[in-house]
Scaffold this motif. Structure first.
Motif, PDB file in Angstrom:
ATOM      1  N   ILE A 144      13.573  -7.630   0.607  1.00 30.72           N
ATOM      2  CA  ILE A 144      13.076  -8.505  -0.474  1.00 30.72           C
ATOM      3  C   ILE A 144      13.085  -7.812  -1.832  1.00 30.72           C
ATOM      4  CG2 ILE A 144      11.112  -9.848  -1.349  1.00 30.72           C
ATOM      5  CD1 ILE A 144      10.170 -10.277   1.372  1.00 30.72           C
ATOM      6  N   ASN A 145      12.638  -6.548  -1.851  1.00 33.36           N
ATOM      7  CA  ASN A 145      12.434  -5.883  -3.150  1.00 33.36           C
ATOM      8  C   ASN A 145      13.500  -4.855  -3.476  1.00 33.36           C
ATOM      9  OD1 ASN A 145       9.903  -7.235  -3.284  1.00 33.36           O
ATOM     10  ND2 ASN A 145       9.035  -5.664  -1.960  1.00 33.36           N
ATOM     11  N   GLY A 146      14.434  -4.653  -2.545  1.00 36.57           N
ATOM     12  CA  GLY A 146      15.441  -3.615  -2.775  1.00 36.57           C
ATOM     13  C   GLY A 146      14.843  -2.219  -2.737  1.00 36.57           C
ATOM     14  N   GLU A 147      13.691  -2.062  -2.073  1.00 38.29           N
ATOM     15  CA  GLU A 147      13.069  -0.739  -1.986  1.00 38.29           C
ATOM     16  C   GLU A 147      13.982   0.236  -1.238  1.00 38.29           C
ATOM     17  OE1 GLU A 147       9.010  -0.706  -0.440  1.00 38.29           O
ATOM     18  OE2 GLU A 147       9.135   1.477  -0.121  1.00 38.29           O
ATOM     19  N   TYR A 148      14.007   1.469  -1.698  1.00 34.19           N
ATOM     20  CA  TYR A 148      14.838   2.506  -1.076  1.00 34.19           C
ATOM     21  C   TYR A 148      14.522   2.613   0.424  1.00 34.19           C
ATOM     22  CZ  TYR A 148      15.703   7.331   0.413  1.00 34.19           C
ATOM     23  OH  TYR A 148      16.046   8.442   1.122  1.00 34.19           O
ATOM     24  N   TYR A 149      15.573   2.673   1.215  1.00 28.09           N
ATOM     25  CA  TYR A 149      15.424   2.731   2.676  1.00 28.09           C
ATOM     26  C   TYR A 149      16.408   3.766   3.190  1.00 28.09           C
ATOM     27  CZ  TYR A 149      15.535   0.961   7.522  1.00 28.09           C
ATOM     28  OH  TYR A 149      15.457   0.825   8.883  1.00 28.09           O
ATOM     29  N   CYS A 150      15.963   4.650   4.054  1.00 24.30           N
ATOM     30  CA  CYS A 150      16.867   5.659   4.603  1.00 24.30           C
ATOM     31  C   CYS A 150      17.013   5.440   6.109  1.00 24.30           C
ATOM     32  CB  CYS A 150      16.341   7.058   4.325  1.00 24.30           C
ATOM     33  SG  CYS A 150      17.211   8.294   5.305  1.00 24.30           S
ATOM     34  N   PRO A 151      18.204   5.079   6.576  1.00 27.61           N
ATOM     35  CA  PRO A 151      18.387   4.824   8.010  1.00 27.61           C
ATOM     36  C   PRO A 151      18.159   6.069   8.866  1.00 27.61           C
ATOM     37  CG  PRO A 151      20.432   4.395   6.753  1.00 27.61           C
ATOM     38  CD  PRO A 151      19.408   4.853   5.776  1.00 27.61           C
ATOM     39  N   THR A 152      18.392   7.241   8.304  1.00 27.05           N
ATOM     40  CA  THR A 152      18.169   8.478   9.078  1.00 27.05           C
ATOM     41  C   THR A 152      16.675   8.664   9.350  1.00 27.05           C
ATOM     42  OG1 THR A 152      20.064   9.438   7.952  1.00 27.05           O
ATOM     43  CG2 THR A 152      18.607  10.963   9.114  1.00 27.05           C
ATOM     44  N   ILE A 153      15.878   8.535   8.305  1.00 26.29           N
ATOM     45  CA  ILE A 153      14.427   8.705   8.473  1.00 26.29           C
ATOM     46  C   ILE A 153      13.880   7.588   9.361  1.00 26.29           C
ATOM     47  CG2 ILE A 153      12.203   8.794   7.281  1.00 26.29           C
ATOM     48  CD1 ILE A 153      13.660  10.040   4.879  1.00 26.29           C
ATOM     49  N   ALA A 154      14.358   6.374   9.131  1.00 27.60           N
ATOM     50  CA  ALA A 154      13.914   5.265   9.987  1.00 27.60           C
ATOM     51  C   ALA A 154      14.275   5.566  11.444  1.00 27.60           C
ATOM     52  CB  ALA A 154      14.554   3.958   9.526  1.00 27.60           C
ATOM     53  N   GLY A 155      15.443   6.172  11.661  1.00 30.21           N
ATOM     54  CA  GLY A 155      15.884   6.518  13.019  1.00 30.21           C
ATOM     55  C   GLY A 155      14.949   7.528  13.672  1.00 30.21           C
ATOM     56  N   ILE A 156      14.454   8.481  12.887  1.00 34.62           N
ATOM     57  CA  ILE A 156      13.505   9.469  13.423  1.00 34.62           C
ATOM     58  C   ILE A 156      12.225   8.751  13.865  1.00 34.62           C
ATOM     59  CG2 ILE A 156      12.010  11.425  12.798  1.00 34.62           C
ATOM     60  CD1 ILE A 156      14.257  12.443  10.985  1.00 34.62           C
ATOM     61  N   VAL A 157      11.743   7.849  13.011  1.00 32.76           N
ATOM     62  CA  VAL A 157      10.493   7.149  13.336  1.00 32.76           C
ATOM     63  C   VAL A 157      10.693   6.232  14.557  1.00 32.76           C
ATOM     64  CG1 VAL A 157       8.631   5.699  12.427  1.00 32.76           C
ATOM     65  CG2 VAL A 157       9.802   7.296  10.908  1.00 32.76           C
ATOM     66  N   GLU A 158      11.878   5.605  14.646  1.00 31.41           N
ATOM     67  CA  GLU A 158      12.166   4.765  15.825  1.00 31.41           C
ATOM     68  C   GLU A 158      12.159   5.610  17.105  1.00 31.41           C
ATOM     69  OE1 GLU A 158      15.931   3.033  14.729  1.00 31.41           O
ATOM     70  OE2 GLU A 158      14.928   1.706  13.296  1.00 31.41           O
ATOM     71  N   GLN A 159      12.734   6.794  17.006  1.00 28.91           N
ATOM     72  CA  GLN A 159      12.765   7.688  18.165  1.00 28.91           C
ATOM     73  C   GLN A 159      11.339   8.069  18.600  1.00 28.91           C
ATOM     74  OE1 GLN A 159      15.239  11.328  17.771  1.00 28.91           O
ATOM     75  NE2 GLN A 159      13.549  12.454  18.712  1.00 28.91           N
ATOM     76  N   VAL A 160      10.501   8.368  17.605  1.00 30.72           N
ATOM     77  CA  VAL A 160       9.109   8.733  17.879  1.00 30.72           C
ATOM     78  C   VAL A 160       8.406   7.603  18.634  1.00 30.72           C
ATOM     79  CG1 VAL A 160       6.886   8.979  16.672  1.00 30.72           C
ATOM     80  CG2 VAL A 160       8.849  10.352  15.951  1.00 30.72           C
ATOM     81  N   LEU A 161       8.615   6.376  18.144  1.00 33.07           N
ATOM     82  CA  LEU A 161       7.965   5.216  18.754  1.00 33.07           C
ATOM     83  C   LEU A 161       8.484   4.989  20.175  1.00 33.07           C
ATOM     84  CD1 LEU A 161       6.146   2.681  18.485  1.00 33.07           C
ATOM     85  CD2 LEU A 161       8.081   1.496  17.440  1.00 33.07           C
ATOM     86  N   SER A 162       9.793   5.030  20.364  1.00 28.24           N
ATOM     87  CA  SER A 162      10.319   4.700  21.688  1.00 28.24           C
ATOM     88  C   SER A 162       9.942   5.776  22.710  1.00 28.24           C
ATOM     89  CB  SER A 162      11.832   4.455  21.644  1.00 28.24           C
ATOM     90  OG  SER A 162      12.492   5.645  21.328  1.00 28.24           O
ATOM     91  N   THR A 163       9.895   7.038  22.286  1.00 29.70           N
ATOM     92  CA  THR A 163       9.467   8.099  23.209  1.00 29.70           C
ATOM     93  C   THR A 163       8.014   7.869  23.637  1.00 29.70           C
ATOM     94  OG1 THR A 163      10.917   9.626  22.044  1.00 29.70           O
ATOM     95  CG2 THR A 163       9.304  10.616  23.515  1.00 29.70           C
ATOM     96  N   ALA A 164       7.169   7.556  22.671  1.00 29.27           N
ATOM     97  CA  ALA A 164       5.757   7.339  22.988  1.00 29.27           C
ATOM     98  C   ALA A 164       5.591   6.170  23.955  1.00 29.27           C
ATOM     99  CB  ALA A 164       4.962   7.091  21.705  1.00 29.27           C
ATOM    100  N   LEU A 165       6.377   5.108  23.750  1.00 26.19           N
ATOM    101  CA  LEU A 165       6.248   3.930  24.608  1.00 26.19           C
ATOM    102  C   LEU A 165       6.672   4.245  26.046  1.00 26.19           C
ATOM    103  CD1 LEU A 165       7.520   1.165  22.164  1.00 26.19           C
ATOM    104  CD2 LEU A 165       5.169   1.549  22.929  1.00 26.19           C
TER     105      LEU A 165
END
Ligand SMILES: [Zn+2]
Ligand SMILES: [Zn+2]
Length: 456
Positions: A213-234
Motif C-alpha cells: 500500500i505505502n511502498g515501504e521498503y521491504y527486503c525479501p532476504t530479511i523476510a526470509g530469515i523471519v519466515e524461517q524462524v517462524l516455520s522452525t518454531a512451528l
C-alpha cells in the motif's frame, strides 16, 4: 536457503534488495559447552580489563558461577552484581529493569577499561545493554532462557516510574547459549519465547501490507530469515512442550535470529507488527495495575486477535465500501487525541511525539480507496502468506500451556477494548492491519466482533 546463526555473526553482504546488510555481533556460540569459548574469545574480540558479571540470584546459580570459573581460569579480573527483586508488583520474584537495578550495575562498572557480561534473559540483558551503551563498554551476553527475542537487540525496555519505555542501547559483542543451561529455566519461559515468535506471522503480514500500500521498503532476504524462524518454531511445538533440549536450542536460535533481522534492517519492522503494539499497550495497563506478564504471553494473545483482524479485513471488498461516508466520518485530530488521552490513561504524554499530528493529518486526508482498489488482489494474495489459522494458533497455545484468551491471561475487558481502539498509536509510524482497518472505517466494528468472539 537455510540461515545459520553462527555464520551470520560478523557478516556483511550486499543484498538483492539494494542495501548493504551488516550483522555487527562478532560471535554467536550455540551448543553444549558454549561458555568454555569465553576464554578463547575474550582476547580475540579485543576485550580487556575487568569483567563485570550482571545476573540475578537464579541466573547466577545456573550460569554465573560457571562464567566466573572460566574467566578466573583465563586470568581475567572480575566483579559481580547479583540483582534482587524489590518491588510490590506481581509476580514478586521478578527483577525489574528499573532505576534501582540500573544504579546498582552502574556503581560497579569498572574504571578504565573493562567489559560487562549479562548472564540472564530479557531483564538482565536490557539492564546490561543500557549501562554498556551509556558507559561505552562492550558487553557479552550469556543466555539462560529462551523467553524473548531481545538477545541481539539494540534497544532496552526500561521501567521508569511506572512506565515502560524503549531506549537506545548497545548490542552484544558476542552471545553464548548452552542448551543444558536453557533446560534449567522453567518451561513457561520457553513457552513465552515461542509466543514471541508466533507474532512473526503478523509482523510479516503487516510489513508486506505496508510494502504494497505505502511502498515501504521491504527486503525479501530479511523476510526470509523471519519466515524461517517462524516455520522452525512451528515444527518444534510438541518437542518444546516436552522440554526437549535441542528444540530449546533451536527456539533460542530463532529468537536470536529475530534480533539479527532487526540489526540487519535497522529497526524492528520485520519482527514486530500490530501484535506487539497490543502487547506493549497491555504492558502499560498491567503495570498501572501492579501486574507483570511475560512479553511473549502477551504477544501470543495479540497474534490470535490480529490473525482474526487480518482475516476479517482481507475478506472485505473495498470496491463495495461507502468511501465518501468513510472519509467524512474520520475523527478530527482533536477528538482523536482526546480518545487517546483517555485510552492510554496518563501514558499518552510519554508516547506523544511532536510530529505525531502531521502523521495523523496525512492519515485523515488519505484517499485510501485509490490505494487499495488497484492493489487489492495482490494484498489478498501476498499478505496472508505468513498468517496461521486461529484454530491452529489455539492448539499450539494449548500444547505449551499458554493462555488462550485475553481474560485467561488477566487482560481486563476495558484494556482490551481500549487497545483495539487506540493500540495502533503505540508506534504511529508502523503501518499495520489496525491502521488499514481504521482507514477503511471498520476498526470499531471488527474490534467489537473480536471482543465478542473472545468473550464467548
Ligand atoms: Zn536486503
Ligand atoms: Zn517481541
Amino acid at each position: 536457503m537455510i540461515w545459520k546463526l553462527e555464520e551470520l555473526a560478523g557478516a556483511e553482504f550486499q543484498c538483492k534488495c539494494g542495501r548493504l546488510h551488516k550483522v555487527p555481533i562478532q560471535r554467536i556460540r550455540m551448543g553444549a559447552g558454549a561458555l568454555n569459548y569465553l576464554e578463547q574469545d575474550i582476547p580475540e574480540l579485543s576485550l580487556a580489563g575487568k569483567a563485570l558479571i550482571v545476573a540475578d540470584e537464579t541466573t547466577f546459580e545456573v550460569a554465573g558461577r560457571q562464567v566466573e570459573a572460566v574467566l578466573k581460569q583465563a586470568g581475567i579480573a572480575l566483579d559481580r552484581v547479583v540483582l534482587h527483586p524489590r518491588h510490590n508488583l506481581q509476580p514478586a520474584n521478578w527483577v525489574l529493569p528499573d532505576e534501582r537495578s540500573l544504579g546498582e550495575v552502574l556503581l560497579k562498572v569498572p574504571e578504565g577499561s573493562g567489559f560487562l557480561v549479562a548472564v540472564g534473559s530479557g531483564t538482565i540483558n536490557d539492564i546490561t545493554r543500557f549501562v554498556a551503551h551509556k558507559t561505552h563498554r562492550p558487553f557479552l551476553s550469556v543466555g539462560t532462557a529462551a523467553s524473548m527475542d531481545g538477545y541481539a537487540s539494540t534497544v532496552a525496555a526500561l521501567l521508569t516510574g511506572s512506565f515502560k519505555r524503549t531506549v537506545p542501547a548497545a548490542y552484544p559483542t558476542a552471545i553464548y547459549v548452552d542448551p543444558d543451561i536453557l533446560a534449567t529455566a522453567p518451561l513457561e519461559m520457553a513457552a513465552a519465547g515461542f509466543g514471541d515468535l508466533l507474532g512473526k506471522s503478523i509482523a510479516l503480514a503487516d510489513w508486506r501490507l505496508s510494502h504494497i500500500i505505502n511502498g515501504e521498503y521491504y527486503c525479501p532476504t530479511i523476510a526470509g530469515i523471519v519466515e524461517q524462524v517462524l516455520s522452525t518454531a512451528l515444527k518444534d511445538v510438541k518437542a518444546l512442550g516436552s522440554g526437549d533440549p535441542d528444540a530449546l536450542l533451536r527456539l533460542t536460535e530463532g529468537l536470536i535470529l529475530s534480533g539479527v533481522a532487526i540489526l540487519m534492517f535497522g529497526d524492528s519492522r520485520p519482527v514486530s507488527g500490530a501484535e506487539h503494539e497490543l502487547a506493549h499497550f497491555w504492558e502499560i495497563r498491567g503495570l498501572a495495575h501492579g501486574r507483570l506478564f511475560y512479553h511473549g504471553d502477551k504477544v501470543a494473545i495479540g497474534t490470535l486477535l490480529m490473525t482474526e483482524m487480518h482475516e476479517r479485513v482481507l475478506a472485505m471488498d473495498p470496491d463495495k465500501l461507502a468511501w465518501d461516508r468513510i472519509y467524512r466520518e474520520r475523527l478530527s485530530i482533536a477528538d482523536y487525541k482526546e480518545m487517546l488521552q483517555r485510552d492510554f490513561a496518563g501514558a499518552w504524554e510519554a508516547l506523544y511525539s511532536p510530529n505525531w499530528e502531521q502523521t495523523k493529518k496525512e492519515e485523515i486526508r488519505r484517499q485510501t480507496r485509490d490505494l487499495l482498489i488497484p492493489n487489492w488482489a495482490r494484498i489478498q494474495e501476498e499478505v496472508p502468506k505468513s498468517l496461521l489459522k486461529t484454530d491452529e494458533i489455539r492448539s499450539h497455545l494449548a500444547t505449551l500451556n499458554l493462555c488462550q484468551s485475553p481474560q485467561e491471561l488477566g487482560i481486563q475487558r476495558d484494556w482490551l477494548a481500549a487497545s483495539l481502539r487506540s493500540g495502533r498509536e503505540m508506534k504511529p509510524h508502523r503501518y499495520t492491519i489496525m491502521d488499514l482497518a481504521a482507514e477503511m472505517g471498520c476498526l470499531d466494528s471488527i474490534s467489537q466482533e473480536i471482543l465478542e468472539s473472545v468473550s464467548s
